[in-house]
Motif scaffolding. Structure first.
Motif, short mmCIF file in Angstrom:
data_model
loop_
_atom_site.label_atom_id
_atom_site.label_comp_id
_atom_site.label_asym_id
_atom_site.label_seq_id
_atom_site.Cartn_x
_atom_site.Cartn_y
_atom_site.Cartn_z
N MET A 99 0.58 -1.03 0.06
CA MET A 99 -0.14 0.36 0.25
C MET A 99 0.61 1.26 -0.11
SD MET A 99 -2.97 -1.07 2.90
CE MET A 99 -1.68 -2.08 3.74
N ILE A 100 2.02 0.96 -0.16
CA ILE A 100 2.68 2.71 -0.42
C ILE A 100 2.59 3.30 -1.49
CG2 ILE A 100 5.05 3.02 -0.07
CD1 ILE A 100 5.91 0.84 1.82
N TYR A 101 2.52 4.28 -1.14
CA TYR A 101 2.46 5.65 -2.85
C TYR A 101 3.40 5.99 -3.02
CZ TYR A 101 1.45 8.71 -5.70
OH TYR A 101 1.10 9.43 -6.70
N MET A 102 4.62 5.45 -3.78
CA MET A 102 5.70 6.26 -3.84
C MET A 102 5.44 6.06 -5.89
SD MET A 102 8.52 6.98 -3.01
CE MET A 102 8.46 6.48 -1.26
N PHE A 125 5.88 6.76 5.46
CA PHE A 125 5.46 6.60 3.96
C PHE A 125 3.99 6.70 4.44
CE2 PHE A 125 8.36 2.47 4.00
CZ PHE A 125 9.31 2.87 2.37
N GLU A 126 3.04 7.17 3.37
CA GLU A 126 1.79 7.53 2.90
C GLU A 126 1.50 6.29 1.98
OE1 GLU A 126 2.06 12.16 2.67
OE2 GLU A 126 2.21 11.24 0.73
N VAL A 127 0.31 5.92 2.60
CA VAL A 127 -0.15 4.69 2.04
C VAL A 127 -1.42 5.08 1.44
CG1 VAL A 127 1.24 3.35 3.95
CG2 VAL A 127 -1.39 4.60 4.22
N ASN A 128 -2.00 3.66 0.21
CA ASN A 128 -3.16 4.03 -0.06
C ASN A 128 -4.14 2.85 0.97
OD1 ASN A 128 -0.95 3.47 -3.36
ND2 ASN A 128 -2.54 5.23 -2.84
N GLN A 129 -4.72 4.07 1.43
CA GLN A 129 -5.87 3.72 2.06
C GLN A 129 -6.92 4.60 2.43
OE1 GLN A 129 -4.15 2.78 6.29
NE2 GLN A 129 -2.85 1.04 5.41
N ARG A 130 -8.28 4.21 3.09
CA ARG A 130 -8.90 5.23 3.47
C ARG A 130 -9.72 4.78 4.67
NH1 ARG A 130 -12.27 9.10 0.50
NH2 ARG A 130 -11.36 8.54 -2.37
N SER A 131 -10.01 5.84 5.41
CA SER A 131 -9.95 5.87 7.28
C SER A 131 -9.66 4.44 7.04
CB SER A 131 -11.73 5.49 6.43
OG SER A 131 -11.88 7.24 6.23
N GLY A 132 -8.77 4.02 7.01
CA GLY A 132 -7.74 2.75 7.64
C GLY A 132 -8.08 1.07 6.61
N TRP A 133 -8.17 1.60 5.77
CA TRP A 133 -9.16 0.43 5.23
C TRP A 133 -8.10 0.42 3.90
CZ3 TRP A 133 -12.10 -3.14 6.62
CH2 TRP A 133 -12.74 -3.09 7.50
N PRO A 193 2.54 -3.04 6.25
CA PRO A 193 4.47 -3.54 5.60
C PRO A 193 5.35 -3.08 6.16
CG PRO A 193 2.70 -4.51 4.24
CD PRO A 193 2.29 -3.44 4.14
N SER A 194 5.63 -1.56 5.54
CA SER A 194 6.51 -1.48 5.81
C SER A 194 6.30 -0.05 6.92
CB SER A 194 7.48 -0.67 5.54
OG SER A 194 8.17 -2.23 4.76
N GLN A 195 6.33 0.98 8.00
CA GLN A 195 5.75 2.53 7.89
C GLN A 195 6.63 3.18 8.13
OE1 GLN A 195 5.72 -0.62 11.09
NE2 GLN A 195 4.52 -0.67 9.55
N LEU A 196 8.19 3.13 8.44
CA LEU A 196 9.17 4.02 8.32
C LEU A 196 9.65 3.95 7.33
CD1 LEU A 196 10.16 6.58 10.03
CD2 LEU A 196 11.89 5.13 10.31
#
Length: 564
Positions: free
Chosen positions: A102-105, A207-215, A365-368
């Motif tokens: 879900m990482i936006y890159m 990282f910013e992620v491809n999620q909407r309100s935790g989904w 899977p990865s946050q930082l």
């Protein structure tokens, strides 16, 4: 190779899109905007109704699951000291966007300027792909009342879009151990960054992620859901394409006019009045081209397949990011190993997500992340870090029982290239995937340097309070030769295969498609997925694939308008 076509089964469409993954979902949306276009999207997998697809941490239950994953494995790899790797590819609507991190890159501006140079087409320069990235973005920092911070190279809105289908949000959890790693990276000389996607991603941040309100926000929800009500769009799942239908063209050449598909136990022939668009991914697309007689002549002949077009680049130029996972035991730090190590802990995690859509179940899977240079002499960042407050042997395996974190690092621009080749003329057989990792001196040197750099960061004062101890690979390995061999023992794919149907300039013998993604020597056929990348991007590859699809849709519709 295939049985008879079912009687009365021939159907016609204007466009047939093969593959309902990241690129295919966007293409289906864009091509069906015009109600005069009859569009069919074919997906071999099922609908994306499996609950674990939509819960962010569910990638742990989707990878290695035949319901959502093709279950590919690589050939034994000399660079990995003879090991084979699990090679996940999404098998459901949304494709890899349904099972990925879900990482936006986007990568780096220089990636796309390089594509423009390789293809001889400025359409692929950073300046000209940026509008395509922005066209489908819905960035949370541009929401009403949000603080956009910085855009990297100017105002945030110059770099990012709002109101599109592809939602980008910040992560919904925080870990002290990751904060300490970020501080340590700064102490080691890595600058902080507020935006990895402004064209130069060097720095450390979340990282910013491809999620909407935790989904999880996959491409099926983003692009197919709003288009499904269109009467001119058909979406068929559990429809596996066996081969393309190639016939003589009006100009004496070859033309793709459709596909043979197995669906619900029936073999169907589908016809395309305008184009067939192959979006089956960097593994699936070369496989299908080869099964259809488009590829290296010697390979096709070896499997008894008549050569339609001898294209030696089909399946070649496989590139991937190989991550080296260093694991450090810690003391006094909260990590997921501990939190999820008991039934009570898992219940608390579940309740947190159920009531707030936050906490460990909302995490990618990865946050930082961090992008930096393997040595200061390099002109740009060539390493990417994925830092995780957990440790395990491999995704899909249990968490370790001791407090630990993982710092994975990958070479962004590997010089090792591999290939994808069919094993037989049977559509149901998985192809042979040979990434050829760590096969060059340059890649082995960067692997050794990257392990040393991880050690330098972890040795900074900011992490000292957690007393980190290198568990894997182990401090006893120090020399270049030891570290390079060690990388072969512990490294794993980060799931970014690209390049197997790459685009190139006229006269490039290894180019499979031209700069508008049309297959060489076959009219009416394009490839639109990560396989067309001539060189891998400097970061995660899902969002660049969406940009490619956005550009391709514009090419396809412009060509159709010109013919009217």
């Amino acid at each position: 190779m295939s049985g008879p076509i079912a009687a009365g089964s021939v159907e016609q469409f204007d466009y047939i899109v093969i593959g309902g993954g990241s690129a295919g979902c966007l293409l289906a949306n864009r091509l069906s905007r015009d109600p005069s276009n009859r569009v069919l999207l074919l997906e071999a997998g099922t609908k994306d109704r499996y609950p674990w697809i939509h819960i962010p941490v569910g990638y742990l239950y989707c990878i290695g699951n035949p319901r959502t994953d093709w279950l590919y494995t690589t050939e034994p790899d000399a660079g990995l000291n003879g090991r084979s790797l699990r090679y996940p590819r999404g098998k459901t609507l949304g494709g890899c966007s349904s099972i990925n991190g879900m990482i936006y890159m986007r990568g780096q501006a220089r990636d796309y300027d390089n594509w423009a140079a390789i293809t001889g087409d400025d359409a692929w320069s950073w300046a000209n792909v940026l509008p395509a990235f922005k066209a489908h973005e819905d960035h949370y920092r541009l929401d009403a009342g949000a603080d956009p911070q910085t855009g990297g190279n100017g105002r945030f809105s110059d770099m990012h879009g709002h109101g599109g289908e592809w939602r980008i949000e910040k992560q919904r959890l925080r870990w002290d151990i990751l904060e300490a790693f970020a501080d340590a990276a700064v102490q080691a000389g890595v600058p902080r960054t507020a935006d990895f996607n402004g064209g130069d991603n060097e720095g450390v941040g979340y990282f910013e992620v491809n999620q909407r309100s935790g989904w999880r926000w996959n491409t099926s929800k983003a692009f197919l859901r709003p288009a499904r009500r269109r009467k001119n769009l058909s979406v068929w799942t559990e429809a596996e394409v066996e081969r393309l239908v190639i016939e003589p063209g009006a100009d004496g050449g070859r033309r793709c006019v459709g596909a043979i598909v197995m669906r619900q136990g029936r073999r169907l022939e589908l016809r395309a009045r305008r184009e067939v668009i192959l979006s089956a991914g960097a593994i699936g697309s070369p496989k299908l081209l080869q099964l259809s007689g488009i590829g290296p002549a010697a390979l096709l002949a070896a499997h008894g397949i008549a050569v339609t077009v001898d294209l030696p680049g089909v399946g070649a130029n496989l590139q991937d990011h190989l991550q080296i996972r260093s694991v450090f035991r810690v003391t006094g730090a909260k990590t997921l190993n501990v939190l999820a190590g008991s039934l009570l802990g898992r219940m608390r995690i579940g309740m947190e997500y159920a009531f707030t859509r936050s906490g460990p179940m909302s995490m990618s899977p990865s946050q930082l992340g961090a992008f930096t240079r393997s040595d200061p002499a390099r002109p740009h960042a060539n390493l990417e870090y994925h830092v995780q407050p957990l440790s395990l042997d491999a995704f899909g395996e249990p968490l370790h029982s001791v407090p630990a974190f993982t710092a994975s690092v990958c070479n962004l621009n590997p010089t090792s290239v591999g290939k994808v080749e069919i094993r037989s003329p049977r559509p149901g057989d998985a192809p042979a995937i040979s990434p050829n990792y760590l096969s060059t001196d340059a890649d082995r040197r960067i692997a050794a340097d990257s392990i040393r750099q991880v050690r330098r960061i972890v040795g900074q004062p900011a992490l000292a309070k957690y007393s980190p101890v290198e568990w894997k690979p182990g401090v006893e390995f120090q020399t270049d030769a030891e570290l390079a061999r060690l990388a072969g023992d512990i490294a794993s794919t980060i799931f970014h295969p690209v390049g197997t149907t790459r685009m190139g300039a006229d006269g490039d013998p290894m180019a499979v498609v031209d700069s508008h993604l049309r297959v060489r020597g076959v009219a009416g056929l394009r490839v639109v997925d990560a396989g067309v990348m001539p060189a891998i991007t400097s970061g995660n590859t899902n969002s660049p694939t969406l940009m490619i699809a956005e550009k391709a849709a514009a090419f396809i519709l412009a060509d159709a308008a010109a013919r009217r």
